[in-house]
Write a protein that holds these residues in place. Structure first.
Motif, short mmCIF file in Angstrom:
data_model
loop_
_atom_site.label_atom_id
_atom_site.label_comp_id
_atom_site.label_asym_id
_atom_site.label_seq_id
_atom_site.Cartn_x
_atom_site.Cartn_y
_atom_site.Cartn_z
N THR A 185 0.82 -1.20 0.00
CA THR A 185 0.00 0.00 0.00
C THR A 185 0.86 1.25 0.00
OG1 THR A 185 -1.69 -1.18 1.26
CG2 THR A 185 -1.86 1.22 1.16
N VAL A 186 0.51 2.18 -0.88
CA VAL A 186 1.14 3.51 -0.89
C VAL A 186 0.09 4.51 -0.44
CG1 VAL A 186 0.59 3.89 -3.33
CG2 VAL A 186 2.44 5.18 -2.26
N TYR A 187 0.54 5.50 0.34
CA TYR A 187 -0.37 6.48 0.92
C TYR A 187 -0.05 7.87 0.41
CZ TYR A 187 -1.07 2.67 4.26
OH TYR A 187 -1.34 1.45 4.84
N LEU A 188 -1.08 8.70 0.38
CA LEU A 188 -0.91 10.12 0.12
C LEU A 188 -1.65 10.87 1.22
CD1 LEU A 188 0.28 12.23 -1.85
CD2 LEU A 188 -2.00 12.34 -2.90
N GLN A 189 -0.89 11.40 2.15
CA GLN A 189 -1.47 12.19 3.23
C GLN A 189 -1.58 13.62 2.74
OE1 GLN A 189 -2.58 11.29 6.42
NE2 GLN A 189 -3.31 13.41 6.45
N MET A 190 -2.79 14.15 2.75
CA MET A 190 -3.04 15.49 2.23
C MET A 190 -3.53 16.38 3.36
SD MET A 190 -4.85 14.50 -1.40
CE MET A 190 -6.34 13.89 -0.62
N ASN A 191 -2.75 17.38 3.69
CA ASN A 191 -3.10 18.33 4.76
C ASN A 191 -3.29 19.73 4.18
OD1 ASN A 191 -2.73 16.24 6.66
ND2 ASN A 191 -0.54 16.73 6.87
N VAL A 192 -3.92 20.57 4.95
CA VAL A 192 -4.18 21.97 4.57
C VAL A 192 -4.74 22.00 3.14
CG1 VAL A 192 -3.27 24.31 4.61
CG2 VAL A 192 -2.14 22.52 5.95
N LEU A 193 -5.78 21.23 2.92
CA LEU A 193 -6.36 21.13 1.58
C LEU A 193 -6.98 22.46 1.15
CD1 LEU A 193 -7.78 17.56 1.89
CD2 LEU A 193 -6.30 18.34 0.03
N LYS A 194 -6.88 22.71 -0.15
CA LYS A 194 -7.40 23.94 -0.74
C LYS A 194 -8.44 23.57 -1.80
CE LYS A 194 -2.81 26.05 -0.36
NZ LYS A 194 -1.71 26.73 -1.12
N PRO A 195 -9.34 24.49 -2.11
CA PRO A 195 -10.33 24.19 -3.17
C PRO A 195 -9.66 23.79 -4.50
CG PRO A 195 -11.03 26.09 -1.92
CD PRO A 195 -9.65 25.75 -1.43
N GLU A 196 -8.52 24.35 -4.78
CA GLU A 196 -7.83 24.01 -6.04
C GLU A 196 -7.24 22.60 -6.03
OE1 GLU A 196 -7.35 26.72 -4.13
OE2 GLU A 196 -5.21 27.31 -4.11
N ASP A 197 -7.29 21.91 -4.90
CA ASP A 197 -6.88 20.50 -4.85
C ASP A 197 -8.00 19.57 -5.31
OD1 ASP A 197 -5.20 21.26 -1.79
OD2 ASP A 197 -4.27 20.99 -3.76
N THR A 198 -9.19 20.12 -5.54
CA THR A 198 -10.31 19.31 -5.99
C THR A 198 -9.99 18.66 -7.33
OG1 THR A 198 -11.94 20.63 -4.81
CG2 THR A 198 -12.72 19.37 -6.71
N ALA A 199 -10.12 17.33 -7.39
CA ALA A 199 -9.78 16.57 -8.59
C ALA A 199 -10.07 15.10 -8.35
CB ALA A 199 -8.31 16.76 -8.96
N VAL A 200 -9.99 14.33 -9.42
CA VAL A 200 -9.93 12.88 -9.28
C VAL A 200 -8.46 12.51 -9.13
CG1 VAL A 200 -10.37 10.65 -10.35
CG2 VAL A 200 -12.01 12.54 -10.65
N TYR A 201 -8.15 11.77 -8.09
CA TYR A 201 -6.78 11.38 -7.82
C TYR A 201 -6.57 9.93 -8.25
CZ TYR A 201 -5.82 15.64 -5.27
OH TYR A 201 -5.61 16.96 -4.94
N TYR A 202 -5.49 9.73 -8.99
CA TYR A 202 -5.18 8.41 -9.53
C TYR A 202 -3.86 7.90 -8.98
CZ TYR A 202 -8.67 9.50 -13.13
OH TYR A 202 -9.82 9.83 -13.80
N CYS A 203 -3.84 6.64 -8.70
CA CYS A 203 -2.61 5.93 -8.36
C CYS A 203 -2.08 5.29 -9.65
CB CYS A 203 -2.90 4.86 -7.32
SG CYS A 203 -1.49 3.86 -6.83
N ALA A 204 -0.77 5.33 -9.83
CA ALA A 204 -0.17 4.77 -11.04
C ALA A 204 1.10 4.01 -10.67
CB ALA A 204 0.14 5.86 -12.04
N ALA A 205 1.52 3.11 -11.55
CA ALA A 205 2.70 2.31 -11.28
C ALA A 205 3.47 2.03 -12.56
CB ALA A 205 2.32 1.01 -10.60
N ALA A 206 4.78 1.90 -12.42
CA ALA A 206 5.62 1.63 -13.59
C ALA A 206 6.98 1.13 -13.16
CB ALA A 206 5.77 2.89 -14.43
N ASN A 207 7.62 0.40 -14.04
CA ASN A 207 9.01 0.00 -13.83
C ASN A 207 9.91 1.00 -14.56
OD1 ASN A 207 8.96 -2.38 -12.18
ND2 ASN A 207 8.03 -3.45 -13.92
N ILE A 208 10.06 2.18 -13.99
CA ILE A 208 10.84 3.24 -14.60
C ILE A 208 11.77 3.84 -13.56
CG2 ILE A 208 9.15 3.84 -16.36
CD1 ILE A 208 8.22 6.13 -14.57
N VAL A 209 12.86 4.41 -14.04
CA VAL A 209 13.77 5.13 -13.16
C VAL A 209 13.87 6.60 -13.56
CG1 VAL A 209 15.13 3.12 -12.52
CG2 VAL A 209 15.76 4.43 -14.54
N GLY A 210 13.47 6.94 -14.78
CA GLY A 210 13.49 8.31 -15.24
C GLY A 210 12.10 8.73 -15.68
N GLY A 211 11.92 10.04 -15.85
CA GLY A 211 10.63 10.54 -16.29
C GLY A 211 9.51 10.23 -15.31
#
Length: 121
Positions: free
Chosen positions: A75-101
């Motif tokens: 499990t990976v977590y994203l702790q979000m504090n002091v949220l602002k209206p501009e943080d409103t969005a759909v949040y996606y988790c993503a994964a890859a076998n990459i070291v750059g980009g």
């Protein structure tokens, strides 16, 4: 194939906090969080390696959002504090076998279904 399942989104008032979780079906080198607001392109939020090393966050959330992962867990977590209206969005988790980009969404092969975060003013 890597399957990702996010949870933890919801409605919160400005200044509040939320913690998003993403469970991965198997290990993979790097995990990332991205978000997409209506009418906008998907943007990088934060990323971390499977072992919990080398975290990075976008300037827009640095100091407010923290990405974390325990090496022995899926499990990976994203702790979000002091949220602002501009943080409103759909949040996606993503994964890859990459070291750059690692901030480029196009480099991530696997995506979760997304979880809605709405911050009211």
């Amino acid at each position: 194939q890597v399957q990702l399942v996010e949870s933890g989104g919801g409605l919160v008032q400005a200044g509040g906090s939320l913690r998003l979780s993403c469970v991965a079906s198997t290990s993979i080198w790097r995990l990332g969080w991205f978000r997409q607001a209506p009418g906008k392109e998907r943007e990088f939020v934060a990323t971390i390696t499977w072992s919990g090393d080398k975290p990075e966050a976008a300037d827009s959330v640095k100091g407010r959002f923290t990405v974390s992962k325990v090496n022995a867990e899926n499990t990976v977590y994203l702790q979000m504090n002091v949220l602002k209206p501009e943080d409103t969005a759909v949040y996606y988790c993503a994964a890859a076998n990459i070291v750059g980009g690692i901030r480029n969404s196009r480099n991530y092969a696997y995506w979760g279904q997304g979880t809605q975060v709405t911050v009211s003013s």
